[in-house]
Design a protein around this motif. Structure first.
Motif, short mmCIF file in Angstrom:
data_model
loop_
_atom_site.label_atom_id
_atom_site.label_comp_id
_atom_site.label_asym_id
_atom_site.label_seq_id
_atom_site.Cartn_x
_atom_site.Cartn_y
_atom_site.Cartn_z
N GLN A 1 31.76 -57.07 118.45
CA GLN A 1 32.17 -57.51 117.11
C GLN A 1 31.00 -57.49 116.13
O GLN A 1 31.12 -57.04 114.99
CB GLN A 1 32.77 -58.92 117.18
CG GLN A 1 33.33 -59.40 115.85
CD GLN A 1 33.97 -60.77 115.98
OE1 GLN A 1 34.05 -61.33 117.06
NE2 GLN A 1 34.43 -61.31 114.87
N ARG A 2 29.86 -58.02 116.59
CA ARG A 2 28.67 -58.03 115.73
C ARG A 2 27.47 -57.69 116.60
O ARG A 2 27.22 -58.34 117.63
CB ARG A 2 28.45 -59.41 115.10
CG ARG A 2 29.55 -59.85 114.13
CD ARG A 2 29.54 -61.34 113.99
NE ARG A 2 29.52 -61.97 115.31
CZ ARG A 2 29.11 -63.20 115.55
NH1 ARG A 2 28.66 -63.93 114.58
NH2 ARG A 2 29.15 -63.70 116.77
N ALA A 3 26.74 -56.69 116.20
CA ALA A 3 25.57 -56.27 116.96
C ALA A 3 24.32 -56.52 116.11
O ALA A 3 24.32 -56.27 114.90
CB ALA A 3 25.67 -54.79 117.31
N LEU A 4 23.28 -57.05 116.76
CA LEU A 4 22.00 -57.25 116.08
C LEU A 4 21.09 -56.10 116.51
O LEU A 4 20.67 -56.02 117.67
CB LEU A 4 21.40 -58.60 116.46
CG LEU A 4 20.05 -58.95 115.81
CD1 LEU A 4 20.12 -58.87 114.29
CD2 LEU A 4 19.61 -60.35 116.24
N ILE A 5 20.83 -55.20 115.56
CA ILE A 5 20.11 -53.97 115.86
C ILE A 5 18.83 -53.89 115.03
O ILE A 5 18.84 -54.11 113.82
CB ILE A 5 20.99 -52.74 115.55
CG1 ILE A 5 22.30 -52.81 116.35
CG2 ILE A 5 20.24 -51.44 115.84
CD1 ILE A 5 23.31 -51.74 115.98
N TYR A 6 17.73 -53.56 115.71
CA TYR A 6 16.45 -53.31 115.04
C TYR A 6 16.17 -51.82 115.13
O TYR A 6 16.10 -51.26 116.23
CB TYR A 6 15.33 -54.13 115.69
CG TYR A 6 15.46 -55.58 115.33
CD1 TYR A 6 14.79 -56.12 114.23
CD2 TYR A 6 16.31 -56.41 116.05
CE1 TYR A 6 14.96 -57.44 113.87
CE2 TYR A 6 16.49 -57.74 115.69
CZ TYR A 6 15.81 -58.24 114.59
OH TYR A 6 15.99 -59.54 114.22
N SER A 7 16.04 -51.19 113.98
CA SER A 7 15.84 -49.74 113.95
C SER A 7 14.56 -49.38 113.21
O SER A 7 14.11 -50.11 112.33
CB SER A 7 17.04 -49.04 113.29
OG SER A 7 17.29 -49.60 112.00
#
Length: 860
Positions: free
Chosen positions: A193-199
């Motif tokens: 549902q909600r992803a915490l992504i560091y790019s």
């Protein structure tokens, strides 16, 4: 009183009980005044004004006490929920700060760049390398490498295999000069549902964009762990992480407060009262304190507890042993809260004033008949009501003291838990770093070749300096060969002795050479090291393996943690702003690792209570302790590790976070009230048939004065001192006689006259009539006026009379053979004129030497 606080008072049962008890007492006061006016108006006219003033003071103090009691009850709850709300947001923000560093460093990884550039590395090989990374940095559940067009070049989660992504974060990351933080649904994480992504953009040597690296943080897993650590037994509160608009993004109880629920929050308020689902909650919202300038995505920590549960009275024994000793609890709480000291002082002042009124009334009504007998009955009722008032205040003050003390202890323990949590999470990253950097291909290639040339050493040093420049928590990084000789090293702050050429201790090298896999690491004991300028620190080690023979160890990497600076920053960052408070990290033996004040220094010993040293991992303790001869409040927690660190990786190193709050400053010791033996009176005198004596207290002793000699007990505030005021004559007392004549009465210190140790000038002045004039006697306290039977009153033996002219009688006051000395004002006055002091200690020795002193005396 604050409107929100007034709304909460009905839920505070102890406050409601206090209000009712005080209301009953006020009614009793009115009843006594009315009765006195009706049955003995003339005799009571001198005490009625004082009774009325006492009642009014009591009413004012009642309002103040109720307000303080309610406020401290609320403060206890707010301290608890505010502490946890702050921890919720600060812990996650500190964690995410590390993620911003991770994605920046990993995006520069040589192998990843070589893979994207078509340098011959297979997808299988690069995904194996990424698996090695995620095995160490277990906070991630997915890593993806994308082309600039969104093609998925590598990923680890095969259950959600992707070919391409159209997520806007790709274009945003390619255009950004730094990391991009994304928290929402994404096609990169289908089904989440909600992803915490560091790019982060991956660049070639020429700076051109080669692709995008994405690290997917295990957000839900991390928040569940934080909530689990902060959960209390029988906890009815709900802990939440909110977005900047008050929307719930993580909940410790989703059935109670679901994700997506929007709350009205006011972080600037000390607390708030929320209505949710027909129930009222005490709530607190906190913004993050940030870390190293990073403040995260703008999230908020929020904790709320139902009002009826917030002020639930603890079961017997639940409050804890620390607040169990009432006198110690009240003394400790007095030192914590100035207003509590003030209320206690006012209550004591009212009680002392009331006792003086009753005592004077008893003296005045002594031996009387008719209305004076009725006055005695009124005085008895006043005395009983005064005792009830004292008991109600004592109960209320003990309740308040327990609340103040337990909330302070709870706060210190919460701070200590936060400190060790921060430390464990920080050192978890250190264990990860050394293992990941040990996999650097260039380092392995050089060491696998055997002897290291100067050019190779310079190249390795450049790699280490690049890493150390990004990770400034390390004072030094170094690489050593299989023989333990250091071949390359950094010196971040340029303040350490050279390391190249030094050889590791054989015990350390043996540990490194025994490491079985890339998952393993070892840590030096916390001890002074020449690699850290002979200061104590931890050094993390990992083995560097042959590129083609993974079981063969060709050397190792060591990372020297900057303990002096970093540990102190961890402690100081979590320490609340309270005068004198300090904190330390130490081992179970009290060996100090770091301290926020100069002493004890690292390596020195902090004296820990046995129950603190014996705490289980993760357990906490709070208590009042003595340290260096001064009382302190202590909160302590033993580290429990984080994720697999210290839990599943075989590393055992229990560290205690200890927070100490001194309760006094040097020289600030209040004079203690002397401990007096309770005096039991047993008299067979019939009312009006015996002789009345006014009994006073002096230090640990009691003395008596025939009531016929006593005019009144005056307040010490009326004394006009002269000189130092600490000799035999301490001043004069303006005294108006019954005829209206003003007299100036000399006041004598009873302690000084009787040869006793000097006491602070406190208590009452007894105005006595002697044949030579009026005399004031400064005593510590008033006891009561007692009518003794003649058979209990004894004259001194004739041979002793010249030696003790100041003694009128000896009185037998109980079945235990206790003897009360009655003062003779005439003899005392004469001795003062002749500047002769009495010797009470000598008399007591003589009395105690005789098993039955009364038998040796002559009956009065």
């Amino acid at each position: 009183m604050d409107t929100k606080l007034e709304r909460l008072i009905p839920a505070m049962r102890n406050v409601a009980r206090c209000e009712k008890a005080m209301g009953d007492l006020e009614f009793t006061w009115h009843l006594i005044e009315t009765t006195a006016k009706m049955i003995c108006p003339v005799e009571a006219k001198n005490i009625l004004p004082t009774m009325s003033a006492t009642r009014e003071e009591f009413a004012r103090l009642e309002q103040r006490l109720v307000a303080v009691l309610a406020r401290e009850n609320l403060n206890k709850i707010v301290l608890d929920i505010a502490s946890r709300a702050q921890i919720v947001v600060d812990i996650i923000v500190r964690n995410l700060y590390e993620r911003t560093a991770d994605v920046g460093f990993l995006a520069t990884d040589t192998e990843i760049r070589r893979y994207i550039s078509g340098g011959g590395l297979s997808r299988e090989a690069i995904e194996a390398r990424l698996s090695e990374y995620i095995a160490k940095y277990s906070v991630y559940d997915e890593i993806l490498i994308l082309s600039p067009q969104g093609e998925v070049l590598a990923q680890l989660d095969r259950s959600r295999a992707l070919a391409r992504s159209a997520d806007p974060l790709i274009a945003q990351t390619l255009a950004a000069g730094s990391y991009v933080e994304t928290f929402r649904g994404s096609d990169l994480r289908p089904g989440v549902q909600r992803a915490l992504i560091y790019s982060r953009r991956i660049e070639g040597d020429d700076g051109a964009a080669l692709g995008v690296l994405c690290l997917c943080f295990r957000f839900e897993d991390e928040m569940a762990g934080i909530f689990r650590e902060l959960r209390r037994p029988q906890d009815r509160s709900v802990m939440l992480l909110l977005d900047s608009d008050g929307g719930v993004i993580a909940s410790s109880d989703e059935d109670h407060v679901p994700l997506g629920k929007r709350l009205e929050v006011a972080p600037e308020q000390p607390f708030d009262i929320l209505d949710l689902g027909g129930r009222e909650y005490v709530a607190k919202t906190c913004v993050t304190a940030g870390y190293q300038g990073y403040r995260g995505p703008g999230w908020l920590g929020h904790v709320m507890i139902p009002v009826e549960a917030a002020f639930r009275e603890p079961a017997r024994g639940e409050a804890g042993a620390a607040a169990g000793e009432s006198s110690r609890t009240m003394q400790t709480a007095d030192l914590l809260v100035e207003e509590l000291r003030d209320v206690t002082g006012q209550a004591d002042s009212i009680n002392r004033s009331l006792r003086r009124v009753v005592w004077n009334g008893q003296v005045m009504s002594g031996g009387g008949q008719g209305d004076l007998v009725r006055l005695k009955a009124v005085l008895q009722r006043v005395s009983e009501t005064g005792e009830n008032m004292r008991r109600v205040f004592s109960d209320a003050m003990h309740n308040l003291s327990s609340t103040v003390l337990s909330s302070s202890l709870q706060d210190l323990q919460s701070v200590s838990r936060l400190m060790v949590d921060i430390m464990d999470r920080n050192l978890y990253e250190r264990a990860n770093d050394c293992r990941w950097w040990a996999l650097t291909p260039e380092l392995a290639a050089v060491l696998a070749g055997g002897r290291v040339s100067e050019e190779q050493a310079q190249r390795m040093t450049a790699i280490l300096e690049y890493i150390n420049g990004l990770y400034t928590v390390y004072a030094r990084l170094f690489v050593h060969d299989a023989g333990g000789r250091i071949v390359a090293a950094t010196d971040l702050h340029h303040n350490l002795p050279p390391a190249v050429g030094q050889v590791l201790p054989q015990s350390t090298l043996a540990q490194v050479m025994r490491l079985e896999s890339t998952r393993d690491y070892c840590v030096s004991p916390f001890a002074p090291s020449p690699l850290y300028g002979d200061r104590p620190t931890y050094i993390y080690h990992a083995a560097i393996r042959h590129p083609e023979e993974p079981q063969r160890i060709v050397g190792g990497i060591g990372i020297v943690f900057d303990s002096e600076h970093e540990f102190r920053a961890m402690l100081g960052g979590a320490l609340p702003a309270r005068a004198g408070i300090w904190a330390a990290f130490c081992n179970r033996q009290g060996g100090v690792i770091s301290c926020t004040q100069g002493e004890p220094a690292p390596g020195e010993r902090l004296a820990l209570e046995p129950e603190v040293a014996a705490l289980a991992a993760g357990a906490g303790h709070a208590a009042i302790v003595s340290l260096g001869g001064r009382p302190h409040l202590l909160g302590a927690t033993v580290s429990a590790g984080y994720r697999e660190f210290k839990k599943q990786d075989g590393y055992v190193n229990d560290v205690l976070g200890v927070v100490l709050l001194p309760l006094t400053v040097p020289g600030e010791t209040a004079a203690a009230e002397p401990a007096r033996k309770a005096l039991e009176f047993e008299s067979s005198a019939r009312a009006g048939k015996g002789e009345e004596y006014a009994v006073v207290a002096l230090g640990e002793r009691y003395l008596a004065i025939a009531a016929r000699h006593v005019l009144e007990a005056a307040e010490l505030t009326r004394l006009q001192s002269f000189g130092a005021g600490n000799g035999q004559v301490v001043g004069i007392l303006p005294y108006t006689s019954a005829e209206g004549r003003l007299n100036y009465v000399p006041v004598v210190s009873a302690n000084d006259f009787l040869g006793l140790p000097p006491q602070p000038n406190r208590g009452y002045i007894i105005v006595m009539q002697s044949a030579h004039g009026l005399l004031g006697l400064l005593v510590d306290d008033l006891h009561q006026v007692v009518e003794f039977d003649g058979q209990d009153i004894w004259r001194l033996p004739e041979l002793m009379t010249p030696r003790y002219p100041w003694i009128a009688r000896l009185i037998n006051v109980g079945s235990q053979g206790d003897t009360l000395v009655a003062i003779e004002p005439d003899g005392m006055y004469q001795m003062l004129r002749e500047r002769i002091k009495a010797d009470l200690a000598d008399l007591e020795k003589r009395l105690h030497a005789d098993a039955a002193p009364a038998e040796a005396a002559i009956a009065a």
